[in-house]
Enzyme design. Structure first.
Site, PDB file in Angstrom:
ATOM      1  N   CYS A 160       0.822  -1.219   0.000  1.00 10.45           N
ATOM      2  CA  CYS A 160       0.000   0.000   0.000  1.00 10.45           C
ATOM      3  C   CYS A 160       0.855   1.268   0.000  1.00 10.45           C
ATOM      4  O   CYS A 160       0.510   2.260  -0.639  1.00 10.45           O
ATOM      5  CB  CYS A 160      -0.890   0.034   1.240  1.00 10.45           C
ATOM      6  SG  CYS A 160      -2.037  -1.325   1.296  1.00 10.45           S
ATOM      7  N   VAL A 189       0.197   4.301  -2.373  1.00  9.90           N
ATOM      8  CA  VAL A 189      -0.360   5.573  -1.895  1.00  9.90           C
ATOM      9  C   VAL A 189       0.467   6.739  -2.442  1.00  9.90           C
ATOM     10  O   VAL A 189      -0.078   7.770  -2.843  1.00  9.90           O
ATOM     11  CB  VAL A 189      -0.403   5.595  -0.348  1.00  9.90           C
ATOM     12  CG1 VAL A 189      -0.687   6.995   0.173  1.00  9.90           C
ATOM     13  CG2 VAL A 189      -1.462   4.633   0.161  1.00  9.90           C
TER      14      VAL A 189
END
Ligand code: SF4
Length: 523
Positions: free
Chosen positions: A153, A157
């Site tokens: 992630c 991001v």
């Protein structure tokens, strides 16, 4: 102390010794500031009610025990299925430690996978430098033939661009220009482990075939491609190969980690073993066709194979149970022109015989289950074939089309009339259902053991025993070697189910002089 070097006890039963009991009671009184026991009991009871279930199902902003894992975890399993391939995760080290331990605990095997350990500076300035060093080091240290990159992630991001980073790594000489580094973006805030598998497979297929399609001719290598998807039952890789070999079909599994996740203890550590070779994936477009063994989780793969390889990709379900294995084999026969072998016909007959033998015990038994979309659908279908009644089928990450298809299958069977299908729900929702619907058994991964514990805490008559089929299974050994696909898989599942039913019946009828009129030798 109640133990010494000659008498070492594990935590159970050690903590049941008096001195530990009093120590723990003192700790509870002096430091834990717990609510009174009556209050805890009262709240526990409330969480088992219809009223609580209603509130629980209205929950929107919180997931509890999600019944799924991260996208890159799926990408790692896909990469492990390729020969001499090192799975490489661009992102945080902690995520990758979790993926490795997940697989270690399930397969009881070492699992090779590297991370480029992005930390605070990379989160601010981007992770390109990590990738330069990471690719160079991974290649030098572990000498893979291919490095398959996915992301956590953190990298997603901040928007790290894998294509650019890998190209720059090559331009700057960290890895040679021609060195294979396929990649897939695998953000865990969408999808799940099965999406990650799909993305990684598409990334590998794209890397090896997108720009080399001119000389490819569908059917020219006379092979059949099989794409397993996120598959953790090693027996399934083996049974599919066996069935097709029996029919004289030249099949290639595209991603096959059944060797590397099952290496023998003979004194030699194998970082790499078996797997689909680069030549096989390069040659895959020349096959007659490609069958997706878990079609609901392989949408991106399907699109790529249809659009680029120009394969039809037949519409099939996961080959679980009787009818869907029949359909699978008949389709293989139709595509390749090879007849279904005598041996497989005999095996089918044995399964039908077993189903008939066990029918008395399976008929009307109520099962709830959770897991991945394809597994849950295949398992439900087989339960219906056995005359068992699914009460609730829960899949965290399935779409509306899947739900509709699942409901149509249930509507088609007299045993599926009272089943509810839940998508986007988690294991805390499932826990509520176990109290309010009280099936005879639940089927799922190891996490269900805590739900079983909770149901029996309410009272023995409320207990819903867990039958462990799924992923991960951490608390029982060697189940990952089992088979769930094909006739052989159906036989193993049926054996597991019916013997759990009989075990439970024995448990309920062994009361001496009370229930043992039904504690029979012959079932
Ligand atoms: S959800 Fe994202 S940050 Fe969390 S473990 Fe998975 S990949 Fe890592």
């Amino acid at each position: 102390m109640s133990q010494d070097v000659n008498n070492i006890k594990p935590s159970y039963p050690l903590f049941r010794d008096d001195e530990y009991k009093s120590n723990l009671a003192r700790k509870l009184d002096s430091f834990e500031e717990r609510h009174p026991k009556e209050k805890i009991d009262e709240v526990f009871e409330w969480t088992t009610t219809e009223e609580y279930q209603k509130l629980n199902f209205e929950r929107e902003a919180l997931t509890v025990n999600p019944a799924k894992a991260c996208q890159p975890l799926g990408a790692v399993l896909c990469a492990l299925g390729f020969s001499k391939t090192m799975p490489y995760v661009h992102g945080s080290q902690g995520c990758v430690a979790y993926f490795r331990t997940y697989f270690n605990r399930h397969f009881k095997e070492p699992v090779s996978c590297v991370s480029d350990s992005m930390t605070e500076d990379a989160a601010v300035f981007g992770g390109q430098k990590n990738m330069f060093d990471g690719l160079e080091n991974a290649k030098a240290l572990y000498k893979p033939d291919m490095i398959a990159v996915s992301t956590t992630c953190m990298a997603e991001v901040i928007g790290d661009d894998l294509n650019a980073f890998i190209n720059n790594s090559k331009k700057e000489g960290h890895v040679p220009q021609e060195y294979p580094v396929p990649f897939a973006h695998t953000p865990s805030f969408v999808g799940s482990h099965v999406t990650g598998w799909d993305n990684m497979f598409e990334g590998i297929a794209r890397y090896f075939t997108l720009n080399t399609m001119e000389d490819k001719v569908v059917g020219s290598n006379k092979k059949l491609n099989l794409v397993p998807g996120f598959e953790t039952y090693l027996g399934n890789y083996r049974v599919v190969k066996r069935m097709l070999a029996d029919m004289g079909v030249d099949a290639q599994l595209l991603s096959d980690p059944s060797e590397v996740l099952d290496t023998p203890a003979d004194g030699q550590f194998r970082m790499y073993s078996g797997g689909t070779t680069m030549d096989e994936i390069k040659d895959a477009p020349n096959a007659f066709d490609t069958i997706l063994l878990q079609p609901w989780q392989l949408e991106k793969t399907k699109k790529y194979v249809q659009n680029t390889w120009k394969h039809e990709v037949p519409k099939l379900n996961i080959p679980m149970g009787l009818e869907w294995t029949d359909e699978f084999l008949m389709k293989v026969s139709e595509i390749t022109g090879q007849p279904i072998s005598e041996e497989l016909a005999k095996e089918r007959g044995r399964l039908v015989d077993m189903m008939t033998d066990s029918h008395t015990w399976m008929h009307g038994k109520r099962f709830a289950l959770y897991g991945d979309a394809d597994f849950a659908m295949g398992m439900t279908k087989f339960l219906l074939e056995l005359g068992a009644e699914p009460t609730d089928v829960l899949v965290n990450h399935a779409n509306k089309r899947w739900k509709k298809a699942m409901e149509a299958i249930l509507a088609d069977s007299p045993y599926g009339q009272n089943t509810t299908v839940h998508t986007g729900k988690d294991l805390w929702h499932f826990r509520s259902l176990m109290f309010t619907n009280k099936p005879d058994f639940m089927i799922g991964n190891s996490y269900g053991k805590f739900i079983q514990r909770d149901t029996v805490t309410k009272g023995k008559q409320f207990e819903v025993p867990l039958i462990r089929i799924g992923f991960p299974i951490f608390d029982r050994h060697h189940l990952h070697r089992s088979t769930t696909l094909g006739y052989e898989g159906a036989m193993q599942i049926l054996t597991t189910l019916v013997n759990n039913v009989l075990e439970r019946l024995d448990e309920e009828t062994r009361g001496m002089g009370t229930t043992d009129y039904n504690y029979d030798l012959i079932r």
